[in-house]
Scaffold this active site. Structure first.
Site, PDB file in Angstrom:
ATOM      1  N   GLU A  50       0.811  -1.216   0.000  1.00  0.00           N
ATOM      2  CA  GLU A  50       0.000   0.000   0.000  1.00  0.00           C
ATOM      3  C   GLU A  50       0.850   1.274   0.000  1.00  0.00           C
ATOM      4  OE1 GLU A  50      -2.553  -3.231   1.866  1.00  0.00           O
ATOM      5  OE2 GLU A  50      -0.484  -2.521   2.139  1.00  0.00           O
TER       6      GLU A  50
ATOM      7  N   PHE B 127     -11.829  -7.233  13.865  1.00  0.00           N
ATOM      8  CA  PHE B 127     -10.696  -7.644  13.024  1.00  0.00           C
ATOM      9  C   PHE B 127     -10.429  -6.589  11.950  1.00  0.00           C
ATOM     10  CE2 PHE B 127      -9.216  -9.986   9.177  1.00  0.00           C
ATOM     11  CZ  PHE B 127      -7.962 -10.337   9.646  1.00  0.00           C
ATOM     12  N   GLN B 128      -9.191  -6.142  11.888  1.00  0.00           N
ATOM     13  CA  GLN B 128      -8.725  -5.135  10.925  1.00  0.00           C
ATOM     14  C   GLN B 128      -9.503  -3.819  11.044  1.00  0.00           C
ATOM     15  OE1 GLN B 128      -8.433  -6.923   6.971  1.00  0.00           O
ATOM     16  NE2 GLN B 128      -6.348  -7.602   7.454  1.00  0.00           N
TER      17      GLN B 128
ATOM     18  N   LYS C 179     -17.913  -1.214   5.276  1.00  0.00           N
ATOM     19  CA  LYS C 179     -18.340  -2.208   4.281  1.00  0.00           C
ATOM     20  C   LYS C 179     -19.851  -2.227   4.114  1.00  0.00           C
ATOM     21  CE  LYS C 179     -17.490  -7.024   2.966  1.00  0.00           C
ATOM     22  NZ  LYS C 179     -16.804  -8.278   3.350  1.00  0.00           N
TER      23      LYS C 179
ATOM     24  N   MET D 163      23.788   9.756   3.541  1.00  0.00           N
ATOM     25  CA  MET D 163      23.542  11.032   4.205  1.00  0.00           C
ATOM     26  C   MET D 163      23.683  10.905   5.717  1.00  0.00           C
ATOM     27  SD  MET D 163      23.112  14.188   3.666  1.00  0.00           S
ATOM     28  CE  MET D 163      22.358  14.572   2.085  1.00  0.00           C
TER      29      MET D 163
END
Length: 555
Positions: free
Chosen positions: A49, A111-112, A161, A469
């Site tokens: 993602e 969940f999630q 959803k 760097m």
């Protein structure tokens, strides 16, 4: 017309003329992906993602359009956070859709489930949790308007959803009505007149141009201003490519790793004309000694930026393009060259240099050769680190908007997916990524997406086997006590590329770069070019913390 909210979402995107979505599906976004099945919108399946949001960011920078992202709930949404912050700090227009658990499970630690609107509130221009499916078309219309107007930025829409599955009577609104959101585009005429008066009186003016020039597509007006008043132009890092890199009035980048001549010009000017820039700490150095003799004109679309870091004598809130179009007819043609002659003396005294030892391949040489081959006309993306600064110093951008890089957040891992998004947005043009070995390994899984999308992206890795760097900072500030910066192991990047079906090259010497780089850049498909460069090389000059920009050193 009665359709589900998920189907309405896709139709809204079609009405906004969205051409491409960068995304990764999941359970909470199944209704939306099912609706996308019947759409003509191109969906680019990334491998992470983070790749989606950086790719949408690169697409937006390259095309000027709003980038669109789709991710599922929970980890899918949180994997977007770094990219959202990156776009927010660099003022890039994105609209991001995240899936969410059903509304009756919100707040139950399902969940999630994650509160992505709460998490992203400080790093989005606005965000929404959609609770009423009937409001979704209006929300999407507003989101695109907010993301792309005023000071651009990311807008997130979180869609549960069950809301996505709700049937609604679809109608896409034709207009936007947002109370309290009224960006100012036209500068105040009295302030513009005062700016013209100060410019005409100035003896040592400098134009300080930032990313707002690119955001407002006002490079032509910037060039006209510089040539009308015969004033030198210096760019912030984000402003690079807004002014031709080979123009005699161009000073180069100023600030932390800017050219000494640019820093001295700003320090000694009597008028600083700031256009679409925010006086970032990497530009100003010690604020008390930044342009101490100068009156300051500051033009910016965001009123919060004016006077935030530096006192301003003539503040002008408005779109840079519109303000310059109103300012230019008021200005007198300037012919005095004494100030330019003084600057030219500094440029001769303090050129950019590096030790061109033929025994090792120097990264600066690779960038110089890239500039020579492309004549400054390529779309160049970078990651973050030393290579980014060498591109800023040694690549002479002639194409407006030709640099795509992470400025405000400094996000390692940005370069590869952003270049991918830019190439998708500009399919017929040459896009070249210059990346360090550290940043490349953060998102190198997107090589699969590049192959899948048949992108002719050219990837140049300046590979020094260190976090360059950070190592440079440890040399300067930690007495050379190098900790956690050396890579003991790398994959063979040429072999890695070939495992994805991408042509690979490895270059170790100037002679190999001279012979092979033109050939590699001319290949028809994707190419990875692994340049093994010196680990000891540092970015010079450098302004130390707390010092004036006129006190740069070599390290």
């Amino acid at each position: 017309m009665e359709i589900t909210a998920a189907q309405a979402l896709v139709q809204c995107l079609e009405k906004e003329q969205v051409e491409v979505i960068f995304g990764y599906p999941g359970g909470a976004t199944l209704p939306v992906y099912d609706a996308l099945y019947d759409s003509t919108i191109r969906h680019v399946l990334v491998r992470h993602e983070q790749g989606a949001v950086h790719a949408a960011d690169g697409y937006a920078r390259a095309t000027g359009r709003v980038g669109v992202v789709m991710a599922t709930s929970g980890p899918g949404a949180t994997n977007l956070v770094t990219g959202i912050a990156n776009a927010y700090m660099d003022s890039i227009p994105l609209v991001l859709f995240t899936g969410q658990v059903p509304t009756n499970q919100v707040g139950t630690d399902a969940f999630q489930e994650v509160d992505i609107t709460g998490i992203t509130m400080p790093i989005t221009k606005h965000n929404y949790l959609v609770k009423d499916a009937a409001q979704l078309p209006r929300i999407i219309k507003n989101a695109f308007h907010i993301a792309s107007t005023g000071r651009p930025g990311p807008v997130l829409i979180d869609l549960p959803k069950d809301v996505a599955q709700t049937v609604i009577n679809f109608q896409y609104p034709q207009t936007v009505q947002l109370r309290g959101y009224k960006p100012t585009f036209r500068g105040h005429p009295n302030q513009i007149a005062e700016a013209a008066r100060l410019i005409d009186r100035a003896e040592r003016p400098v134009i300080y141009a930032g990313g707002g020039i690119l955001g407002s597509r006002s490079s032509a007006e910037l060039l006209a201003l510089a040539e009308t008043i015969n004033a030198p132009v210096t760019n912030t890092f984000m402003g690079l490519s807004s002014f031709p890199g080979d123009h005699p009035l161009f000073l180069g980048m100023l600030g932390l790793h800017g050219k000494r001549s640019a820093n001295l010009a700003v320090t000694n000017c009597d008028l600083l004309i700031a256009l679409g820039a925010r006086f970032d700490d990497r530009v100003t150095g010690k604020i008390a000694e930044f342009a101490p003799q100068a009156g300051v004109i500051h033009v910016d679309i965001d009123p919060a930026e004016i006077g935030k870091n530096i006192p301003v004598h003539v503040p002008i809130v408005g779109d840079v393009k519109q303000v310059l179009q109103e300012l230019l007819p008021r200005l007198k043609k300037r012919t005095d060259t004494r100030w330019l002659e003084r600057i030219q003396a500094w440029q001769k005294e303090y050129p950019l240099t590096y030790d061109a030892d033929r025994g090792e391949l120097k990264p600066q040489y690779v960038v110089e050769k890239l500039d020579e081959i492309t004549r400054g006309n390529a779309m160049v993306a970078t990651d973050v680190g030393q290579h980014q600064m060498w591109v800023a110093q040694y690549y002479r951008f002639k194409r407006a908007g030709g640099l795509i890089s992470s400025g405000g957040l400094g996000t390692m891992g940005f370069g590869l997916p952003a270049a991918m998004g830019a190439q998708i947005g500009l399919p017929g043009e040459q896009v070249i990524l210059v990346v360090g070995d550290g940043g490349f390994q953060m998102t190198m899984q997107e090589l699969a997406t590049i192959v899948e999308q048949q992108l002719p992206l050219k990837i140049i890795i300046l590979n020094n086997f260190v976090l360059g760097m950070v190592r440079q900072l440890q040399k300067v500030y930690c007495g050379g006590r190098y900790m956690a910066v050396d890579f003991k192991f790398h994959p063979d990047f040429e072999t890695l590329a070939r495992s994805y079906g991408i042509k690979g090259y490895t270059m170790r010497t100037r002679e190999e770069v001279d012979a092979l780089l033109p050939q590699a850049l001319a290949e028809p498909g994707a190419v990875l070019i692994n340049c093994l460069v010196s680990a000891e090389e540092n970015v010079n000059p450098m302004v130390l913390a707390g010092k004036s920009i006129s006190e740069a050193i070599d390290c």
